[in-house]
Design a protein around this motif. Structure first.
Motif, PDB file in Angstrom:
ATOM      1  N   MET A   1       0.745  -1.277   0.170  1.00  0.00           N
ATOM      2  CA  MET A   1       0.073   0.054   0.080  1.00  0.00           C
ATOM      3  C   MET A   1       0.983   1.124  -0.078  1.00  0.00           C
ATOM      4  O   MET A   1       1.890   1.411   0.928  1.00  0.00           O
ATOM      5  CB  MET A   1      -0.815  -0.208   1.246  1.00  0.00           C
ATOM      6  CG  MET A   1      -1.690  -1.225   1.585  1.00  0.00           C
ATOM      7  SD  MET A   1      -3.050  -1.310   0.035  1.00  0.00           S
ATOM      8  CE  MET A   1      -4.172  -0.041   0.531  1.00  0.00           C
TER       9      MET A   1
ATOM     10  N   ASP B   1      -1.600   0.503  -6.455  1.00  0.00           N
ATOM     11  CA  ASP B   1      -1.550  -0.496  -5.412  1.00  0.00           C
ATOM     12  C   ASP B   1      -3.081  -1.419  -5.261  1.00  0.00           C
ATOM     13  O   ASP B   1      -3.050  -2.409  -4.615  1.00  0.00           O
ATOM     14  CB  ASP B   1      -1.143  -0.133  -4.019  1.00  0.00           C
ATOM     15  CG  ASP B   1      -2.043   1.069  -3.288  1.00  0.00           C
ATOM     16  OD1 ASP B   1      -3.350   1.257  -4.091  1.00  0.00           O
ATOM     17  OD2 ASP B   1      -1.756   1.564  -2.656  1.00  0.00           O
ATOM     18  N   SER B   2      -4.050  -0.594  -5.898  1.00  0.00           N
ATOM     19  CA  SER B   2      -5.331  -1.195  -5.800  1.00  0.00           C
ATOM     20  C   SER B   2      -6.096  -1.270  -7.294  1.00  0.00           C
ATOM     21  O   SER B   2      -7.045  -0.177  -7.073  1.00  0.00           O
ATOM     22  CB  SER B   2      -6.161  -0.642  -4.684  1.00  0.00           C
ATOM     23  OG  SER B   2      -5.487  -0.645  -3.308  1.00  0.00           O
TER      24      SER B   2
END
Length: 1026
Positions: free
Chosen positions: A371, A586-587
């Protein structure tokens, strides 16, 4: 079992008393620099004196004897038989023991007593010595870590002055043993595994094996855990003889990982010696540690790992754990490259990454997500946990067997940051548990320039983990094999018990806080020692070469091979022309955007729903779907009131929210509402969870009974935490765009303690990390005469962080409203009707992109008779109204209107009541701005053009230096091109959000209403722009 518990309960205080007396009797004088021992705290009681065979912490031994006696009284000595019979009969422990009579009859029928009496002291000595050995074993299990060789520097910053360690050969006297007992053989209790296949060992061997298990490069803290099975599991993992053995292949793999970890940092230092990178020098074993955890977890079935960490060592983790392309990392050091994507971007040691790859150890695919996070240490902890929970939820991983989290911490932050404690306390809550997190503490034994003695009050930085019974494994980070072993155990613990566990890598920081910092200013002695310290890779390589595991040639070839990889990547990085921030996402949300990462459309459909749906959801909201379910009488009246509203085709605030949630659930959109007391609602208006009045813990959530194929609805009261819980919900919202995730503050001003999440993640997250998020914050707001607290949700703070330009009118052509939403960093709204609240919630999901939504929700309006909406305002074709114009008499003859009052939120209802009272419905128009940001320039322009002859006033109930005025005024003036003035009606500037005096509150309210409706209050319109 009850008898056993009763007996042991009687004996435990006795055992403690005996232990104290034993220490008091054999306390040696303490030479200077010698080992400290406990001081006596109480004297031996009479009842304790009557039990000479009890000594030390003997309850475990007594339990063992008791089980044997229950099986067959002949299994134990006669003295124990008599004791247990008396104890079971209720005799106090002090009187339970009696010397047994002789049981061998003589030829004349007389009993022979003398023989047994003479033998009794030997039996007592035997029992006493075994209990002493058990106490010694327990002392190692409890305190062995005190004398473990954990610090690579040998200077140890851990202070145990108040807890001396009394183990080792020299301290056997403290347990009633002597040096003459060292070669005696003792039977081992069931609470240790040091014997392996042997059931008895000499005292000397017992101590040697305990020293090996607990006092070398690994220190284990676990005896505070109140679960016997878990304690036994840990004992077996660390005490079993020869358990820390590695194959030749494992050692070579470990060496290869140490080479990559070390040489990566050295390469960066050679190429960019004057750049900050927050390297991991001094804790190079961090990389093998993380890879070991991931390998073992993958073997146990884990498919996805979400990591959170601070900046130190981040680039190394990206390169050698996540496996980010090296050339992409090296590009981040090139100051000449321009960013290709929108937003500000972020420094290289804050960036995240998402990667799916094959794990070579388990031969399984695994997804790794690191993250992105700000410099605020530990702030990312709850965010990681929220995302982990979401991935578990969407994949049906109810036990956390396939998705897990790893959190990295610094020693100073782990002890100092309160968010660590908040996150730990979410770990076992039903709606927040991630079924175990592995915490890895990079323990540099320093915080920037602050020594541990100044940075924490506890001996270890990891002591906060004890509150949730998480075992803590301290390990000397200069021993890679010990690190690897501990990390394997940590991964197996998490897989077995699904509880948190902490790995404390005791290391050092070879450079200063960053590579440009001079640490000798503040830690001269520590850094003199560090300069002498041989690198861990060199020490480990020498060890393996000496063992014959690898040759010098093999070692040098491995180093040369990795150096070549780095050089080739460096050369490739020179070919890059621009920086792609999107490469560090990251997502990702596969399928939600186009391949270029753009919205698939720039239109928002109608947010209305059919009348049939409204009635169906309304009927669910006013019923109890379960049979034989008794609800509270007051709640029956509330449900009846809802049914009445449905029949009249109207809804209040709670029912409007129910309509929004229910319709989204029916469309397959998961809804999650979290926060303090959200199930009932702070103001007792929501009641989404019904409680059976006759059956404990029996609940009913009607929202989950809307349709057979609906998405699940999660509503959960949170712990009394804002920072941690808001961070958690933010992380949950990151996992999927197809969910409505809401966090409601108990009162609006409670978001104060979550400001870090709001400032660092929600407001600026997309700009820094190209990461969209659709989280909704519900913040109760309004001046109700209830004092300075609980009044203001501080709208001025949110509006100040909006990224729209107050001095520029955007291009109003085309689908202006959607484009404006796309370009903003978040949406700020203050809805005045249930229908508009309904629409703004549904719009969050129907938009082709995601933006955070801040809603200032009402308190008194929840039950205000006029704050109701017709179903007509929620039917197909209807939308969220960014601005609600005046629809009364003033709108019929706009040229006759003398004043236009712009306002937002609850004050509207005060204004229309006052206007009616004064009979000014024709003279004053009242316009509500429902969406404050992005500012509705187009709609405001249309209204001001409509009322050309009117004064323009902004009215708010908040103080002038608070609320919306400073945000709205420049945008109104820009809309008018500064041709007309904007006057202010509201409270005067103040330091506090509201008064604590009810009379003063009402006086202030009347004054601002008088100002708003006094047509002579302001001077004539100026002829030039102001």
């Amino acid at each position: 079992m009850q008898c056993l518990r009763t007996t042991v309960a009687r004996l435990r205080p006795l055992a403690v008393t005996q232990a104290t007396q034993s220490l008091a009797q054999c306390r040696p004088s303490m030479p200077e620099g010698g080992v400290r021992t406990l001081q006596p705290v109480r004297s031996l009681s009479e009842s304790a004196a009557a039990e000479p065979f009890l000594n030390g912490t003997s309850s475990n031994y007594v339990e063992e004897m008791y089980y044997a006696w229950l099986e067959n009284p002949k299994n134990v000595h006669k003295s124990w038989d008599v004791f247990f019979r008396n104890a079971n009969a209720g005799v106090p422990p002090g009187a339970a023991y009696q010397r047994p009579p002789a049981t061998i009859p003589s030829s004349d029928g007389m009993t022979v007593v003398q023989g047994l009496v003479g033998a009794q002291p030997n039996v007592e000595k035997l029992v006493k010595d075994h209990l002493a050995v058990q106490s010694l074993i327990r002392a190692y299990q409890v305190r062995g870590h005190h004398i473990a060789k954990l610090d690579p520097l040998g200077i140890s910053c851990v202070d145990f002055d108040d807890a001396p360690c009394t183990v080792g050969f020299q301290n056997v006297g403290l347990y009633g043993l002597t040096e003459n007992d060292l070669d005696k053989v003792f039977r081992l209790p069931t609470t240790t595994y040091i014997g392996g296949s042997e059931s008895s060992l000499s005292l000397r061997e017992i101590i040697r094996r305990l020293e090996t298990a607990y006092c070398q490069h690994i220190g284990v803290e676990f005896m505070f855990i109140n679960d016997v099975e878990q304690c036994q599991w840990i004992r077996q993992k660390f005490e079993t003889p020869g358990i820390m053995q590695f194959s030749l292949e494992e050692k070579r793999t470990l060496l290869g990982r140490m080479i990559r970890s070390t040489r990566f940092e050295e390469f960066l230092q050679r190429k960019w010696s004057s750049e900050k990178r927050f390297g991991s020098e001094g804790c190079e074993s961090l990389i093998p540690a993380l890879k070991t955890i991931i390998d073992r977890s993958s073997q146990c079935g884990v498919e996805s790992v979400i990591l959170g960490m601070p900046h130190r060592g981040r680039l190394n983790v990206l390169a050698n754990v996540i496996r980010k392309e090296l050339d992409q990392i090296f590009c981040q050091f090139d100051s000449k490259l321009e960013a290709a994507d929108e937003g500000s971007g972020d420094v290289k040691y804050h960036l995240g990454m998402y990667h799916r790859r094959m794990n070579r150890v388990s031969d399984r695919f695994i997804t790794l997500s690191l993250m992105a996070n700000p410099s605020h240490l530990e702030a990312v902890d709850p965010v990681v946990q929220g995302k982990t929970k979401a991935e578990q939820f969407y994949s049906g991983d109810t036990d956390g067997k396939r998705v897990m989290s790893i959190l990295l911490h610094g020693d100073a932050a782990f002890a100092g940051q309160g968010i660590v404690y908040e996150t730990f306390h979410l770990s076992d809550l039903p709606s927040y548990t991630t079924h175990g997190t592995i915490h890895v503490v990079v323990n540099n034994q320093i915080g920037f320039t602050t020594d541990p003695r100044m940075a924490r009050s506890s001996p270890y930085p990891t002591d906060v983990a004890r509150v949730v019974n998480a075992p803590i494994f301290h390990v000397n980070a200069d021993d890679p094999e010990a690190v690897m072993f501990v990390c394997n155990v940590a991964a197996e613990w998490r897989n077995t018990f699904h509880k948190d566990v902490v790995v404390d890598l005791v290391c050092y920081r070879r450079n200063g806080h960053n590579e440009m910092d001079e640490p000798m200013f503040t830690q001269p002695l520590m850094y003199k020692q560090i300069k002498k310290q041989k690198g861990v890779l060199q020490k480990f390589a020498e060890k393996l070469i000496a063992e014959g595991v690898v040759t010098i040639q093999h070692y040098e070839e491995e180093i040369a091979r990795y150096d070549k990889i780095c050089e080739e990547a460096y050369a490739q990085s020179k070919d890059e022309k621009i920086l792609h921030i999107k490469h560090w996402l990251d997502s990702p949300w596969p399928g939600f955007f186009t391949l270029e990462g753009q919205p698939k459309t720039m239109r928002c459909p109608s947010t209305g729903i059919s009348e049939h749906e409204l009635c169906h959801i309304g009927n669910i909201a006013s019923s109890v779907p379960l049979e034989d379910f008794t609800i509270h009488g007051g709640l029956s009246r509330i449900l009846k009131g809802r049914a009445n509203m449905v029949s009249q085709r109207i809804c209040d605030w709670a029912l409007g929210e129910y309509m929004a949630f229910g319709s989204l659930l029916k469309e397959g959109i998961h809804v999650r509402l979290s926060g303090q007391d959200v199930e009932r609602g702070t103001f007792s208006h929501r009641h989404h969870v019904l409680h059976d009045q006759n059956v404990d813990r029996r609940i009913c959530i009607p929202m989950n009974y809307i349709s057979a194929d609906q998405a699940p609805y999660t509503v959960c009261n949170s712990s009394l935490s804002e920072y941690g819980v808001l961070g958690f919900e933010l992380g949950f919202a990151m996992a999927s765009p197809n969910a409505l995730v809401l966090w409601e503050a108990q009162f609006g001003d409670f978001h104060n303690t979550a400001q870090c999440i709001i400032d660092q993640f929600i407001s600026s997250g997309q700009a820094k990390w190209v990461r969209q998020n659709g989280i909704v914050l519900l913040l109760p707001h309004g001046m109700e005469g209830m004092g300075p607290e609980h009044s203001s949700a501080r709208p001025e703070r949110f509006l100040q962080m909006c990224n729209d330009d107050p001095d520029v009118i955007p291009n109003l052509s085309g689908d202006f409203a959607v484009h404006q939403l796309h370009d903003c960093n978040w949406i700020v709204a203050n809805c005045s009707t249930p229908a508009n609240y309904f629409h703004v919630l549904r719009r969050q999901i129907l938009l082709p992109f995601r933006k955070p939504l801040i809603v200032f929700t009402p308190k008194s309006l929840l039950r205000h008779p006029e704050a109701k909406s017709s179903f007509d305002d929620m039917l197909p074709g209807t939308h969220f109204q960014r601005l609600i114009p005046d629809e009364g008499p003033a709108a019929v003859s706009p040229q006759e209107v003398k004043r236009v009052i712009f306002c937002t939120g609850k004050i509207f209802y005060e204004l229309i009541r006052e206007r009616k009272t004064r009979g000014m419905d024709d003279a004053v128009a009242i316009i509500r701005i429902e969406q404050l940001s992005p500012f509705p320039f187009d709609l405001v322009k249309a209204e001001t053009d409509r009322y050309q002859n009117a004064d323009l006033v902004w009215c708010q109930e908040e103080h002038k230096n608070q609320g919306y005025y400073d945000y709205v005024k420049p945008r109104l003036r820009t809309t008018l091109r500064r041709t007309r003035p904007i006057w202010y009606a509201g409270r005067d500037p103040a330091a506090a959000p509201a008064t604590g005096n009810k009379h003063t509150h009402l006086t202030e309210l009347q004054r601002l209403l008088d100002t708003a409706f006094d047509l002579e209050k302001f001077p004539g319109k100026p002829q030039r722009p102001v």
